[in-house]
Design a protein around this motif. Structure first.
Motif, PDB file in Angstrom:
ATOM      1  N   TYR A   6      -5.137  12.966  -1.120  1.00  6.71           N
ATOM      2  CA  TYR A   6      -5.516  13.077   0.428  1.00  6.71           C
ATOM      3  C   TYR A   6      -4.980  12.166   1.303  1.00  6.71           C
ATOM      4  O   TYR A   6      -5.132  12.282   2.617  1.00  6.71           O
ATOM      5  CB  TYR A   6      -7.230  12.663   0.371  1.00  6.71           C
ATOM      6  N   ARG A   7      -3.734  11.721   0.903  1.00  4.87           N
ATOM      7  CA  ARG A   7      -2.851  10.989   1.839  1.00  4.87           C
ATOM      8  C   ARG A   7      -2.278  11.839   2.566  1.00  4.87           C
ATOM      9  O   ARG A   7      -1.695  11.451   3.852  1.00  4.87           O
ATOM     10  CB  ARG A   7      -1.785  10.094   1.097  1.00  4.87           C
ATOM     11  N   ASN A   8      -2.011  13.103   2.350  1.00  6.53           N
ATOM     12  CA  ASN A   8      -1.568  14.161   3.006  1.00  6.53           C
ATOM     13  C   ASN A   8      -2.167  15.048   3.978  1.00  6.53           C
ATOM     14  O   ASN A   8      -1.780  15.881   4.535  1.00  6.53           O
ATOM     15  CB  ASN A   8      -0.395  14.885   2.258  1.00  6.53           C
ATOM     16  N   THR A   9      -3.511  14.564   4.029  1.00  9.59           N
ATOM     17  CA  THR A   9      -4.490  15.106   4.810  1.00  9.59           C
ATOM     18  C   THR A   9      -4.166  14.614   6.553  1.00  9.59           C
ATOM     19  O   THR A   9      -3.404  13.662   6.620  1.00  9.59           O
ATOM     20  CB  THR A   9      -5.794  14.938   4.640  1.00  9.59           C
ATOM     21  N   THR A  10      -4.757  14.913   7.617  1.00 12.29           N
ATOM     22  CA  THR A  10      -4.754  14.448   8.740  1.00 12.29           C
ATOM     23  C   THR A  10      -5.074  13.144   8.889  1.00 12.29           C
ATOM     24  O   THR A  10      -4.495  12.311   9.635  1.00 12.29           O
ATOM     25  CB  THR A  10      -5.462  15.382   9.957  1.00 12.29           C
ATOM     26  N   GLY A  12      -5.407  10.914   6.178  1.00 13.95           N
ATOM     27  CA  GLY A  12      -4.448  10.040   5.450  1.00 13.95           C
ATOM     28  C   GLY A  12      -3.075   9.859   6.125  1.00 13.95           C
ATOM     29  O   GLY A  12      -2.763   8.813   6.270  1.00 13.95           O
ATOM     30  N   ASN A  13      -2.488  10.779   6.956  1.00 14.60           N
ATOM     31  CA  ASN A  13      -1.347  10.806   7.442  1.00 14.60           C
ATOM     32  C   ASN A  13      -1.725   9.918   8.840  1.00 14.60           C
ATOM     33  O   ASN A  13      -0.566   9.107   9.287  1.00 14.60           O
ATOM     34  CB  ASN A  13      -0.827  12.031   8.242  1.00 14.60           C
ATOM     35  N   SER A  14      -2.804   9.998   9.491  1.00 15.38           N
ATOM     36  CA  SER A  14      -3.169   8.897  10.723  1.00 15.38           C
ATOM     37  C   SER A  14      -3.156   7.658  10.330  1.00 15.38           C
ATOM     38  O   SER A  14      -2.619   6.661  10.623  1.00 15.38           O
ATOM     39  CB  SER A  14      -4.506   9.537  11.445  1.00 15.38           C
ATOM     40  N   LEU A  15      -3.749   7.261   9.150  1.00 15.83           N
ATOM     41  CA  LEU A  15      -3.837   5.935   8.338  1.00 15.83           C
ATOM     42  C   LEU A  15      -2.425   5.345   8.214  1.00 15.83           C
ATOM     43  O   LEU A  15      -2.205   4.228   8.614  1.00 15.83           O
ATOM     44  CB  LEU A  15      -4.751   6.072   7.196  1.00 15.83           C
ATOM     45  N   GLN A  16      -1.732   6.209   7.280  1.00 15.23           N
ATOM     46  CA  GLN A  16      -0.247   5.716   7.198  1.00 15.23           C
ATOM     47  C   GLN A  16       0.436   5.438   8.344  1.00 15.23           C
ATOM     48  O   GLN A  16       1.219   4.544   8.479  1.00 15.23           O
ATOM     49  CB  GLN A  16       0.466   6.704   6.324  1.00 15.23           C
ATOM     50  N   GLU A  17       0.422   6.298   9.296  1.00 15.79           N
ATOM     51  CA  GLU A  17       1.158   6.114  10.864  1.00 15.79           C
ATOM     52  C   GLU A  17       0.600   4.569  11.330  1.00 15.79           C
ATOM     53  O   GLU A  17       1.426   3.943  11.841  1.00 15.79           O
ATOM     54  CB  GLU A  17       0.980   7.168  11.633  1.00 15.79           C
ATOM     55  N   ASP A  20       1.998   1.742   9.401  1.00 19.97           N
ATOM     56  CA  ASP A  20       3.234   1.512   9.587  1.00 19.97           C
ATOM     57  C   ASP A  20       3.935   1.092  10.773  1.00 19.97           C
ATOM     58  O   ASP A  20       4.597  -0.071  11.029  1.00 19.97           O
ATOM     59  CB  ASP A  20       4.149   2.900   9.480  1.00 19.97           C
ATOM     60  N   GLU A  21       2.981   1.149  11.773  1.00 11.85           N
ATOM     61  CA  GLU A  21       2.987   0.860  12.989  1.00 11.85           C
ATOM     62  C   GLU A  21       2.467  -0.962  13.287  1.00 11.85           C
ATOM     63  O   GLU A  21       3.197  -1.728  13.679  1.00 11.85           O
ATOM     64  CB  GLU A  21       2.169   1.151  14.256  1.00 11.85           C
ATOM     65  N   LEU A  22       1.531  -1.067  12.437  1.00  6.09           N
ATOM     66  CA  LEU A  22       0.785  -2.547  12.205  1.00  6.09           C
ATOM     67  C   LEU A  22       1.917  -3.317  11.486  1.00  6.09           C
ATOM     68  O   LEU A  22       2.383  -4.688  11.861  1.00  6.09           O
ATOM     69  CB  LEU A  22      -0.370  -2.694  11.626  1.00  6.09           C
ATOM     70  N   ILE A  23       2.702  -2.751  10.575  1.00  9.49           N
ATOM     71  CA  ILE A  23       3.747  -3.375   9.696  1.00  9.49           C
ATOM     72  C   ILE A  23       5.069  -3.810  10.548  1.00  9.49           C
ATOM     73  O   ILE A  23       5.547  -4.837  10.849  1.00  9.49           O
ATOM     74  CB  ILE A  23       3.927  -2.548   8.472  1.00  9.49           C
TER      75      ILE A  23
END
Length: 112
Positions: A6-10, A12-17, A20-23
């Motif tokens: 489910y990381r490749n769902t909308t 999941g992708n929003s969470l990863q983005e 990444d921005e916070l990192i």
């Protein structure tokens, strides 16, 4: 360990983005981002297993199928999805199906 499908769902992708921005702005560490993703994996798998009760019927032509590492993958052509009164037709769909039982549940049933 929960499936990471489910990381490749909308969502999941929003969470990863966002992570990444916070990192990049050094507001969180990569290790914390990984912990958040692992918690997301557990939470989404649990929620879908326990809260979703809708059923959808589908019919189509089987193009290919594969079973590897306890994961079924089906590719269907000319598929119709039906839910009560709704009908949706698509040219092609890929379905990935994993065992929904947790490891602890499987270990208990294997011992019987």
């Amino acid at each position: 360990m929960a499936y990471q499908l489910y990381r490749n769902t909308t969502l999941g992708n929003s969470l990863q983005e966002s992570l990444d921005e916070l990192i990049q702005t050094q507001q969180i560490t990569p290790q914390l981002a990984l912990q958040v993703l692992l918690q997301f994996d557990k939470a989404i798998n649990t929620a879908l297993a326990n809260r979703v009760r809708n059923r959808v019927n589908f019919r189509g032509s089987l193009n290919t199928y594969r079973f590897c590492d306890n994961v079924w993958t089906f590719v269907l052509n000319d598929v119709e999805f039906r839910e009560v009164t709704d009908l949706v037709k698509v040219d092609k769909v890929k379905i990935v199906a994993c065992d929904g039982k947790s490891e602890s549940t499987q270990n208990k049933t294997d011992k019987w």
